[in-house]
Design an enzyme around this catalytic site. Sequence first.
Site, PDB file in Angstrom:
ATOM      1  N   HIS A   1     -34.418 -10.912  14.122  1.00  0.00           N
ATOM      2  CA  HIS A   1     -33.103 -11.091  14.628  1.00  0.00           C
ATOM      3  C   HIS A   1     -32.556 -12.528  14.357  1.00  0.00           C
ATOM      4  O   HIS A   1     -32.468 -13.497  15.340  1.00  0.00           O
ATOM      5  CB  HIS A   1     -32.819 -10.799  16.240  1.00  0.00           C
ATOM      6  CG  HIS A   1     -31.621 -10.508  16.873  1.00  0.00           C
ATOM      7  ND1 HIS A   1     -31.367  -9.832  17.729  1.00  0.00           N
ATOM      8  CD2 HIS A   1     -30.464 -11.089  16.508  1.00  0.00           C
ATOM      9  CE1 HIS A   1     -30.161  -9.484  18.209  1.00  0.00           C
ATOM     10  NE2 HIS A   1     -29.361 -10.707  17.315  1.00  0.00           N
TER      11      HIS A   1
ATOM     12  N   HIS B   1     -29.071 -14.293  12.448  1.00  0.00           N
ATOM     13  CA  HIS B   1     -27.604 -14.079  11.699  1.00  0.00           C
ATOM     14  C   HIS B   1     -27.757 -15.395  10.684  1.00  0.00           C
ATOM     15  O   HIS B   1     -27.719 -16.304  11.182  1.00  0.00           O
ATOM     16  CB  HIS B   1     -26.652 -13.824  12.450  1.00  0.00           C
ATOM     17  CG  HIS B   1     -26.554 -12.839  13.568  1.00  0.00           C
ATOM     18  ND1 HIS B   1     -26.126 -11.649  13.279  1.00  0.00           N
ATOM     19  CD2 HIS B   1     -27.055 -12.586  14.683  1.00  0.00           C
ATOM     20  CE1 HIS B   1     -25.930 -10.587  14.061  1.00  0.00           C
ATOM     21  NE2 HIS B   1     -26.788 -11.317  15.118  1.00  0.00           N
TER      22      HIS B   1
ATOM     23  N   GLU C   1     -27.232  -5.890  25.023  1.00  0.00           N
ATOM     24  CA  GLU C   1     -26.833  -7.660  25.152  1.00  0.00           C
ATOM     25  C   GLU C   1     -25.904  -7.705  26.331  1.00  0.00           C
ATOM     26  O   GLU C   1     -26.294  -8.383  27.283  1.00  0.00           O
ATOM     27  CB  GLU C   1     -26.389  -8.220  23.906  1.00  0.00           C
ATOM     28  CG  GLU C   1     -26.210  -9.793  24.228  1.00  0.00           C
ATOM     29  CD  GLU C   1     -25.485 -10.324  22.887  1.00  0.00           C
ATOM     30  OE1 GLU C   1     -25.438 -11.442  22.693  1.00  0.00           O
ATOM     31  OE2 GLU C   1     -25.043  -9.470  21.910  1.00  0.00           O
TER      32      GLU C   1
ATOM     33  N   ASP D   1     -31.598 -15.523  17.039  1.00  0.00           N
ATOM     34  CA  ASP D   1     -30.168 -15.201  16.934  1.00  0.00           C
ATOM     35  C   ASP D   1     -29.384 -16.139  16.008  1.00  0.00           C
ATOM     36  O   ASP D   1     -29.284 -15.827  14.665  1.00  0.00           O
ATOM     37  CB  ASP D   1     -29.797 -14.863  18.373  1.00  0.00           C
ATOM     38  CG  ASP D   1     -28.691 -14.034  18.312  1.00  0.00           C
ATOM     39  OD1 ASP D   1     -28.238 -13.375  17.431  1.00  0.00           O
ATOM     40  OD2 ASP D   1     -27.993 -13.810  19.533  1.00  0.00           O
TER      41      ASP D   1
END
Length: 359
Positions: free
Chosen positions: A19, A21, A212, A290
């Site tokens: 995970h 980005h 989330e 993230d």
Amino acid sequence: MCNGGLHSFLVTLPKCEHHLHIEGTLSPEALFDLAKRNNIKLSQDDAAFASPATLLERYAKFSSLDDFLHYYFKAMEVLLTEPDFETLAMNYFETAKKDGVVHAEVFFDPDAHTKRGISYETVVAGLRKGCERAQKELGISSVLIVCVLRNHSVSDAKSVLEVAMKAGHFSNGTLGGLGMSGSEKVGKPEDWEEVFTTAKNAKIHRTAHAGEEGPPEYISTALGRLHTERIDHGRTLAEDPELMKEVATKQILVTLCPLSNICLRGIKQMSEMPIRKFIDAKVHFSINSDDPAYFGGYILANYCSVQEEFNLSLGEWEDIAEHAIQGSWCSAERKRELKNLVYKHSMKFRSSRPMPARR
């Protein structure tokens, strides 16, 4: 440093990240460097863009996911050329290497770039070069996952998938899966059912951000109507014991992002993360960073923060590492290599000191 005497084990533990980005690894320093390279004047109406230091200070004060996304999409404006995206990728991989990452599954948002005039081909070509260099120079394998965005329309999502499929990027291995990201306050998961059904029928791996901000129902909808094989974030899964049992039984990987959840005010403190609940319920999960340039820590910082709060045992960390490998979308051969790396690392650590029997 984290407690329990396992810090040295965690530092060098071979890690899988699922995970991440890639746009979220654009540090303030890199942002200013790319702005200079591309002769771009950064926002004049926001004092945060005065310097890398002031921007980093602003990042520490996000009030919500939407507040973060404003800066996230604004920062992308400095990414213009294929070399820019290659630089972005390599900056991440070099940092990840120091944190012990051996395999990374990387999200990117093509629609956020094409809508500002950057071609899909430019984005993918640059990121692919970065991935190829990471494999050759750093020994890090990777999978690129194309994301559709909740804050864009369903027709936009269809277009993203169609372009990627027509380019043959799933069949030739350039891309390894489809994801969905963005605020869960925009639409409901089922709105994208047709897009994900198309991906399922084409045998494309699928995952989605759910749980989330949204309730557990968003997770069950993602698994059911979107046919996802993984759940990204998934923090609110702990609120539904029956769903948690289902996820555990099916060995569906949940990609937790602890520091992100704190920075975006989803939780107030690390103790609210469902780490212990997931372990007790035998839910498979990985720990991830993230958007680490915005949230104050890459993957190792997340591992250490979890250990500091929950004081996990060596055996529990070995299980987390094994489940992360099992839930990865790399080849069976690469999974065997990764498991061997973790096994050798664990045996070396165990032999270096007397340890209690594994639970």
